[in-house]
Motif scaffolding. Structure first.
Motif, PDB file in Angstrom:
ATOM      1  N   ALA A  65      -8.659   9.004  13.258  1.00  0.00           N
ATOM      2  CA  ALA A  65      -8.215   7.996  14.213  1.00  0.00           C
ATOM      3  C   ALA A  65      -8.057   8.593  15.604  1.00  0.00           C
ATOM      4  O   ALA A  65      -8.408   7.973  16.614  1.00  0.00           O
ATOM      5  N   ALA A  66      -7.510   9.819  15.676  1.00  0.00           N
ATOM      6  CA  ALA A  66      -7.334  10.474  16.970  1.00  0.00           C
ATOM      7  C   ALA A  66      -8.679  10.751  17.635  1.00  0.00           C
ATOM      8  O   ALA A  66      -8.850  10.538  18.840  1.00  0.00           O
ATOM      9  N   LEU A  67      -9.643  11.210  16.848  1.00  0.00           N
ATOM     10  CA  LEU A  67     -10.977  11.491  17.405  1.00  0.00           C
ATOM     11  C   LEU A  67     -11.646  10.207  17.884  1.00  0.00           C
ATOM     12  O   LEU A  67     -12.280  10.179  18.952  1.00  0.00           O
ATOM     13  N   LEU A  68     -11.517   9.141  17.098  1.00  0.00           N
ATOM     14  CA  LEU A  68     -12.107   7.867  17.496  1.00  0.00           C
ATOM     15  C   LEU A  68     -11.427   7.310  18.747  1.00  0.00           C
ATOM     16  O   LEU A  68     -12.080   6.717  19.607  1.00  0.00           O
ATOM     17  N   THR A  69     -10.100   7.516  18.842  1.00  0.00           N
ATOM     18  CA  THR A  69      -9.376   7.058  20.030  1.00  0.00           C
ATOM     19  C   THR A  69      -9.863   7.764  21.274  1.00  0.00           C
ATOM     20  O   THR A  69     -10.074   7.144  22.326  1.00  0.00           O
ATOM     21  N   GLU A  70     -10.050   9.085  21.180  1.00  0.00           N
ATOM     22  CA  GLU A  70     -10.551   9.843  22.329  1.00  0.00           C
ATOM     23  C   GLU A  70     -11.960   9.392  22.700  1.00  0.00           C
ATOM     24  O   GLU A  70     -12.302   9.270  23.878  1.00  0.00           O
ATOM     25  N   GLU A  71     -12.780   9.148  21.682  1.00  0.00           N
ATOM     26  CA  GLU A  71     -14.145   8.674  21.948  1.00  0.00           C
ATOM     27  C   GLU A  71     -14.127   7.308  22.611  1.00  0.00           C
ATOM     28  O   GLU A  71     -14.886   7.040  23.554  1.00  0.00           O
ATOM     29  N   TYR A  72     -13.218   6.439  22.134  1.00  0.00           N
ATOM     30  CA  TYR A  72     -13.099   5.104  22.712  1.00  0.00           C
ATOM     31  C   TYR A  72     -12.659   5.179  24.166  1.00  0.00           C
ATOM     32  O   TYR A  72     -13.198   4.496  25.036  1.00  0.00           O
ATOM     33  N   ARG A  73     -11.662   6.030  24.438  1.00  0.00           N
ATOM     34  CA  ARG A  73     -11.170   6.161  25.806  1.00  0.00           C
ATOM     35  C   ARG A  73     -12.238   6.697  26.737  1.00  0.00           C
ATOM     36  O   ARG A  73     -12.359   6.283  27.889  1.00  0.00           O
ATOM     37  N   ALA A  74     -13.031   7.638  26.228  1.00  0.00           N
ATOM     38  CA  ALA A  74     -14.091   8.209  27.065  1.00  0.00           C
ATOM     39  C   ALA A  74     -15.133   7.158  27.420  1.00  0.00           C
ATOM     40  O   ALA A  74     -15.618   7.091  28.552  1.00  0.00           O
ATOM     41  N   GLU A  75     -15.467   6.315  26.437  1.00  0.00           N
ATOM     42  CA  GLU A  75     -16.471   5.286  26.684  1.00  0.00           C
ATOM     43  C   GLU A  75     -15.921   4.124  27.495  1.00  0.00           C
ATOM     44  O   GLU A  75     -16.648   3.450  28.212  1.00  0.00           O
ATOM     45  N   ALA A  76     -14.571   3.897  27.363  1.00  0.00           N
ATOM     46  CA  ALA A  76     -13.976   2.736  28.021  1.00  0.00           C
ATOM     47  C   ALA A  76     -13.215   3.103  29.287  1.00  0.00           C
ATOM     48  O   ALA A  76     -12.346   2.369  29.734  1.00  0.00           O
ATOM     49  N   ALA A  77     -13.535   4.270  29.850  1.00  0.00           N
ATOM     50  CA  ALA A  77     -12.838   4.681  31.073  1.00  0.00           C
ATOM     51  C   ALA A  77     -13.028   3.664  32.181  1.00  0.00           C
ATOM     52  O   ALA A  77     -12.119   3.383  32.961  1.00  0.00           O
ATOM     53  N   GLU A  78     -14.212   3.097  32.276  1.00  0.00           N
ATOM     54  CA  GLU A  78     -14.492   2.061  33.264  1.00  0.00           C
ATOM     55  C   GLU A  78     -15.035   0.836  32.537  1.00  0.00           C
ATOM     56  O   GLU A  78     -16.237   0.569  32.552  1.00  0.00           O
ATOM     57  N   PRO A  79     -14.191   0.085  31.861  1.00  0.00           N
ATOM     58  CA  PRO A  79     -14.677  -1.038  31.060  1.00  0.00           C
ATOM     59  C   PRO A  79     -15.238  -2.156  31.926  1.00  0.00           C
ATOM     60  O   PRO A  79     -14.776  -2.389  33.036  1.00  0.00           O
ATOM     61  N   ALA A  80     -16.222  -2.820  31.378  1.00  0.00           N
ATOM     62  CA  ALA A  80     -16.765  -3.980  32.069  1.00  0.00           C
ATOM     63  C   ALA A  80     -15.758  -5.116  32.005  1.00  0.00           C
ATOM     64  O   ALA A  80     -14.880  -5.146  31.141  1.00  0.00           O
ATOM     65  N   VAL A  81     -15.882  -6.051  32.939  1.00  0.00           N
ATOM     66  CA  VAL A  81     -14.924  -7.146  33.013  1.00  0.00           C
ATOM     67  C   VAL A  81     -14.885  -7.924  31.708  1.00  0.00           C
ATOM     68  O   VAL A  81     -13.800  -8.282  31.219  1.00  0.00           O
ATOM     69  N   HIS A  82     -16.035  -8.171  31.115  1.00  0.00           N
ATOM     70  CA  HIS A  82     -16.051  -8.978  29.900  1.00  0.00           C
ATOM     71  C   HIS A  82     -15.472  -8.237  28.699  1.00  0.00           C
ATOM     72  O   HIS A  82     -15.237  -8.843  27.653  1.00  0.00           O
ATOM     73  N   ASP A  83     -15.241  -6.906  28.834  1.00  0.00           N
ATOM     74  CA  ASP A  83     -14.651  -6.156  27.736  1.00  0.00           C
ATOM     75  C   ASP A  83     -13.122  -6.174  27.772  1.00  0.00           C
ATOM     76  O   ASP A  83     -12.470  -5.678  26.852  1.00  0.00           O
ATOM     77  N   LEU A  84     -12.547  -6.701  28.841  1.00  0.00           N
ATOM     78  CA  LEU A  84     -11.098  -6.698  28.981  1.00  0.00           C
ATOM     79  C   LEU A  84     -10.432  -7.830  28.202  1.00  0.00           C
ATOM     80  O   LEU A  84      -9.228  -7.800  27.982  1.00  0.00           O
ATOM     81  N   VAL A  85     -11.200  -8.813  27.814  1.00  0.00           N
ATOM     82  CA  VAL A  85     -10.668  -9.955  27.072  1.00  0.00           C
ATOM     83  C   VAL A  85     -11.471 -10.127  25.790  1.00  0.00           C
ATOM     84  O   VAL A  85     -12.686 -10.226  25.817  1.00  0.00           O
ATOM     85  N   GLU A  86     -10.774 -10.161  24.685  1.00  0.00           N
ATOM     86  CA  GLU A  86     -11.402 -10.287  23.369  1.00  0.00           C
ATOM     87  C   GLU A  86     -11.040 -11.649  22.787  1.00  0.00           C
ATOM     88  O   GLU A  86      -9.864 -12.005  22.712  1.00  0.00           O
TER      89      GLU A  86
END
Length: 334
Positions: A90-111
């Motif tokens: 989970a920690a590794l996936l969280t770091e990977e997610y944060r790295a990819e989502a450092a600059e999220p697109a506008v449409h990714d901010l709302v689910e």
């Protein structure tokens, strides 16, 4: 209690009974558990696979319990190892997610979550995933999910998660409103009441928020808002409603009542006045002949009562609530 290591109720009962007896025939065990012998054998086979029971080599048909300290200890160590591996993943996936989502697109901010089951599941995830605080606005007519999920709240509270909940007054007149309220207050959650909340809302750790959408289609839906200006606005909305609502308490008979009856007493007001005058905790304690810990404990209680996190906020709320007043400057002598 042993469901965490993969045993169901029948298997746990069988092991507990076998431990109490030391050893037993299948027929005797089945009789004690009020089960057909076939089901008793199946339970014993499952215990055997877990290393919790074994057939007697001297007497066929007789089963012996494995020592709990040895057998359960091994299973618990295995469970801990698997949990540690899962936490690492989970920690590794969280770091990977944060790295990819450092600059999220506008449409990714709302689910957008659609469907009653999906909305209820996401609501549960938000609570169980929180590590610090869950804030919620609860309406009087919940549709897809219940406003106060006792099981989820209890599990989160047991992990030290703080709950602040504002409910509409109509919730108290619901069929289970008082029961759920008593349970929440029993877990030392902070609950306030107001005539009407603007929307149903839950905010987890200030990082995720969930708001229902207007039901125009056959299936209910909701939006999950990630870190953004919109999330900050929703958090601000909760804080405003929280300040306007009245705290709920239980009297000695367990009957809920509202109001600020647990507000500051005369000593609290003296402490606030001296702190706002610039004195340190130690100086206040000396001036009022109180213990330092007593002063700090009282200040902490006032912060919890007003729902603030800093002493600066406490001072502002003290003025807004009329607990302390600004003194006019003395007019110059003529």
């Amino acid at each position: 209690m042993l469901s965490a290591i993969g045993l169901d109720e029948i298997q746990e009962s069988a092991y507990r009974t076998l431990v109490g007896l030391g050893a037993a025939e299948v027929s005797d065990l089945a009789h004690r558990l009020t089960l057909p012998e076939e089901e008793a054998v199946l339970a014993l086979r499952r215990l055997e696979r877990h290393g919790l029971a074994a057939q007697s080599s001297a007497r066929p048909g007789r089963w012996v319990a494995a020592p709990p300290a040895v057998a359960l200890g091994a299973l618990l160590r295995q469970q801990r190892h698997e949990l540690e591996q899962a936490e690492l993943a989970a920690a590794l996936l969280t770091e990977e997610y944060r790295a990819e989502a450092a600059e999220p697109a506008v449409h990714d901010l709302v689910e957008v979550v659609t469907g009653a089951a999906a909305v209820a599941h996401r609501f549960l995830q938000l609570q169980l995933g929180a590590t610090k605080e869950v804030c919620a606005l609860v309406t009087g007519n919940p549709t897809t999910v219940r406003g106060m999920d006792n099981d989820a709240e209890e599990r989160a509270s047991n992990r030290g998660v703080r709950y602040r909940v504002v409910i509409e007054r109509d919730v108290l007149s619901g069929p289970s409103g008082i029961t759920e309220l008593r349970a929440a207050l029993g877990r030392r959650e902070q609950v306030r009441v107001i005539d009407r909340v603007p929307t149903k809302l839950v905010v987890a750790d200030g990082a995720l928020a969930m708001v229902p959408l207007t039901r125009r289609a056959s299936e209910p839906s909701a939006v999950v808002v990630h870190a953004s200006g919109l999330l900050e606005s929703l958090t601000g909305l909760f804080d405003r409603v929280w300040r306007e609502a009245l705290p709920l308490h239980l009297d000695t008979d367990g009957i809920p009542y509202e109001g600020r009856s647990d507000g500051p007493d005369a000593t609290d007001l003296e402490i606030l006045s001296l702190l706002l005058a610039g004195l340190t905790d130690a100086s206040v304690a000396k001036q009022l002949e109180l213990g330092l810990r007593t002063v700090q404990r009282r200040v902490k209680r006032l912060m919890e009562l007003t729902g603030v996190f800093t002493r600066l906020q406490l001072g502002w709320h003290a003025y807004e609530l009329g607990w302390v007043a600004r003194k006019d400057r003395l007019a110059p002598e003529r």
